[in-house]
Enzyme design. Sequence first.
Site, PDB file in Angstrom:
ATOM      1  N   LEU A 587       0.969  -1.092   0.172  1.00  0.00           N
ATOM      2  CA  LEU A 587      -0.029   0.253  -0.004  1.00  0.00           C
ATOM      3  C   LEU A 587       0.969   1.285   0.044  1.00  0.00           C
ATOM      4  O   LEU A 587       0.522   2.086  -0.729  1.00  0.00           O
ATOM      5  CB  LEU A 587      -1.022  -0.228   1.080  1.00  0.00           C
ATOM      6  CG  LEU A 587      -2.041   1.134   1.262  1.00  0.00           C
ATOM      7  CD1 LEU A 587      -3.322   0.673   1.753  1.00  0.00           C
ATOM      8  CD2 LEU A 587      -1.538   2.051   2.178  1.00  0.00           C
ATOM      9  N   GLN A 590       2.381   1.991  -3.356  1.00  0.00           N
ATOM     10  CA  GLN A 590       1.176   2.689  -4.169  1.00  0.00           C
ATOM     11  C   GLN A 590       0.926   3.806  -4.019  1.00  0.00           C
ATOM     12  O   GLN A 590       0.587   4.983  -4.774  1.00  0.00           O
ATOM     13  CB  GLN A 590       0.009   1.620  -4.288  1.00  0.00           C
ATOM     14  CG  GLN A 590      -1.113   2.000  -5.202  1.00  0.00           C
ATOM     15  CD  GLN A 590      -0.860   2.180  -6.631  1.00  0.00           C
ATOM     16  OE1 GLN A 590       0.150   1.483  -6.941  1.00  0.00           O
ATOM     17  NE2 GLN A 590      -1.285   3.088  -7.600  1.00  0.00           N
ATOM     18  N   GLU A 591       0.840   4.259  -2.538  1.00  0.00           N
ATOM     19  CA  GLU A 591       0.586   5.707  -2.152  1.00  0.00           C
ATOM     20  C   GLU A 591       1.601   6.614  -2.570  1.00  0.00           C
ATOM     21  O   GLU A 591       1.256   7.657  -2.986  1.00  0.00           O
ATOM     22  CB  GLU A 591       0.110   5.635  -0.809  1.00  0.00           C
ATOM     23  CG  GLU A 591      -1.228   5.125  -0.468  1.00  0.00           C
ATOM     24  CD  GLU A 591      -2.569   5.734  -0.678  1.00  0.00           C
ATOM     25  OE1 GLU A 591      -2.082   6.898  -1.411  1.00  0.00           O
ATOM     26  OE2 GLU A 591      -3.448   5.369  -0.575  1.00  0.00           O
ATOM     27  N   SER A 592       2.928   6.193  -2.214  1.00  0.00           N
ATOM     28  CA  SER A 592       3.964   7.476  -2.225  1.00  0.00           C
ATOM     29  C   SER A 592       5.259   7.029  -2.713  1.00  0.00           C
ATOM     30  O   SER A 592       6.042   7.741  -2.945  1.00  0.00           O
ATOM     31  CB  SER A 592       4.070   7.696  -0.779  1.00  0.00           C
ATOM     32  OG  SER A 592       4.648   6.722   0.015  1.00  0.00           O
ATOM     33  N   TYR A 695      -6.548   1.224  -8.265  1.00  0.00           N
ATOM     34  CA  TYR A 695      -5.693   1.079  -6.844  1.00  0.00           C
ATOM     35  C   TYR A 695      -5.721  -0.273  -6.391  1.00  0.00           C
ATOM     36  O   TYR A 695      -4.717  -0.571  -5.812  1.00  0.00           O
ATOM     37  CB  TYR A 695      -6.347   2.284  -5.902  1.00  0.00           C
ATOM     38  CG  TYR A 695      -5.657   2.236  -4.662  1.00  0.00           C
ATOM     39  CD1 TYR A 695      -4.669   3.310  -4.668  1.00  0.00           C
ATOM     40  CD2 TYR A 695      -6.078   1.640  -3.664  1.00  0.00           C
ATOM     41  CE1 TYR A 695      -4.206   3.193  -3.222  1.00  0.00           C
ATOM     42  CE2 TYR A 695      -5.757   1.741  -2.381  1.00  0.00           C
ATOM     43  CZ  TYR A 695      -4.705   2.838  -2.268  1.00  0.00           C
ATOM     44  OH  TYR A 695      -4.162   2.921  -0.865  1.00  0.00           O
TER      45      TYR A 695
END
Length: 724
Positions: A587, A590-592, A695
């Site tokens: 996660l 994917q986020e940052s 996502y």
Amino acid sequence: MLKKLRQKTSVLAIGSGTALIALVGLVGFSPKILEKIETWQQKTEIALQEDDNSPSVVLKLANASAQDRLEQLKTIALSEKPSLERSRARYILATELIKKYEGGPALRFLEGLEQEYPTLAPWILLKQGRGYELSNENDLAQETWKKLIQTYPSDPVVAEALYYLGKYDPKYWDQAISQFPNHPRTWEIINKRLKDNPKQPKLMLLLVKYNAFDPSMNAVRDRLVKDYAPELTPQDWEVIGNGYWEFGDYRKATQAYYKASRTPVNLYRYARGLHLSGQKAQAKQAYQQLVRSFPDAPETGEALMRLVGLSGSSEALGYLDYAINKFPLQAPDALLKRAELLDLLNSKQAASKARQQLLVQYPNSEAAAGYRWKIAKSYADKGDLVKAWEWAQPITINAPDTTVAAKAGFWVGKWAQKLNRPQDAKDAFLHTLARYPQSYYAWRSAVQLGWKVGDFEDVRYYAPTVVFPETRPVLPSGSQAFKELYRLGLDDEAWTLFQAEVPNPWQLTVDEQFALGIFKQKQQQFLEGINLVWDLRNRDSAAEQAQWQVLRNKPEYWQALFPFPYYDLIEGWSQQRSLNPLLVTSLIRQESRFEKEILSPVGAVGLMQVMPSTGRWIADKANITKYSLKNPDDNIKMGTWYLDYTHKEYGNNSMLAVASYNAGPGNVNQWQKKFGLSDPDVFVEKIPFKETRGYVESVFGNYWNYLRIYNAEVAQMMSNLPQQ
């Protein structure tokens, strides 16, 4: 001078033979003694060969801090028997001592080391000179650096010696600028001279031409454009434009390319820059100029497709026909676009003909595969799974390298299950796993085959064992010295040498770009580093694609795409929240992309992209009184708290929890009521937000890649799959 050298030599343990070798060439020896020395050297060379069956302890310490590895390195360095391990340990210790300005102790490790450790011999001489200088023996320092220049005149490390010698005689700095303009030490020299006298455009041009990886060079470009525009040649403007372009300043790049040499690349970038700046009319004229001036250039094919979007239907059809007839790379997309335009013009028969031409002439193209999948999905939505199968299966056969192929392969298996054809289903899942091992659909196939890899309902509690590589890989580009410095963990020196060895920083080879991606990650620039490696798949030429295919078969390629920064923090907080640490890592990726201070356009902060308002809500609920969302520990602490919360809201279903993390609980609740959860794969396909659907697939695709790369059991199962 000879007396001083003898005195320095005597402090070493003579039993190692190092002192004896250090004196060769300084005094005369009898033939018998020279023969013995040669025999000893041969034995030493054999001892210094790397033993694949006995992994290097020194290399295993590459990622440890200087303090953490100090004692182990000392033990190895002080052993009497010559070995590659001892040489490596001595070099690392000497390097650390010189950083602390301890020249004398460093010299004791370096004495004679250039004979024992030929891979880094020039660097050893450089450091010997620095050791003498730190010991206030400046004459010896200069003599050693001059010896380096004489012995290795073309080695990039000579620029370092010239830099140090230039402090005593400025002529050496002139030599560095003339001979090594692409070396970071030379850039340091140029910057010093520009500080003393800023009005030197030739030096500024050297910086912007060779120092390609430094974003601060945009300020130098700005000065050149502002103060010296009349003096700049078209070639100079091209160099300036390239720099602005690479760092995303398209407006300034456009202005530079306008004055640059008229090449297809420069004209295309000029037009594209106008386009990106919203100057559509001017962009259209520039694209048209490119088409007229270079009708056969590859960039013209791209320009034609850009012109389609800037033109009316009839004019656009003309550009599409031009692309279809002359540019095979653009022809598939042009045929699909032509069909869409003809549909709008109510020319159904002509549109159908264009699509048929696409399927017949370009069956392996992305456009053909995308169209096939669109039709297959429409049949599946109507419940006609046989037709869906018929349309989807050719994708995996004719277009196996397209982005939709893995999805098509997986769904062929799912539809076979529903049609009560278990063997066909199994074959499809095995094919997807073996042919597309890196895909989200490989994980979904593994689940369908009954592999214990965690599913949506239980993956949060799955605790896979993670095994990291013991040593750094041998990078595919650069000299042996560069590869050795990197493997030793001497990243500053390796990075300097990498920059000096790249012949054209604006046109990196596949291997060079991969190495650059690795270094960006070592410099904590994970977003850029991962993207550099990922973008290798977009190389155009057949030779580059072949190089990329070789690279992607190596474990270090996948480890670079899926790195493990902050793993100790992730593992600690994941254990407290009863979360699978690989899911949390996935996660965060994917986020940052592991950028600890990154801000999203809507204000989300840090590794797990926590909104400030959400952070305040979490802090209140979790009794957290002091925190900073830019601090990795605080961010992971709060992000995992929220991920645990979303899991609890949805009965520990990780798919719903992850979707909620992105889209919010309100939307997920609506989708759950509308679509149900009888088939989670169907649910994912029906998520109406394209961003959230992507996502979910990306997070769990990341999870699967971390699992297959770093978990030995899954890696073994993957290796046992039949070759496709």
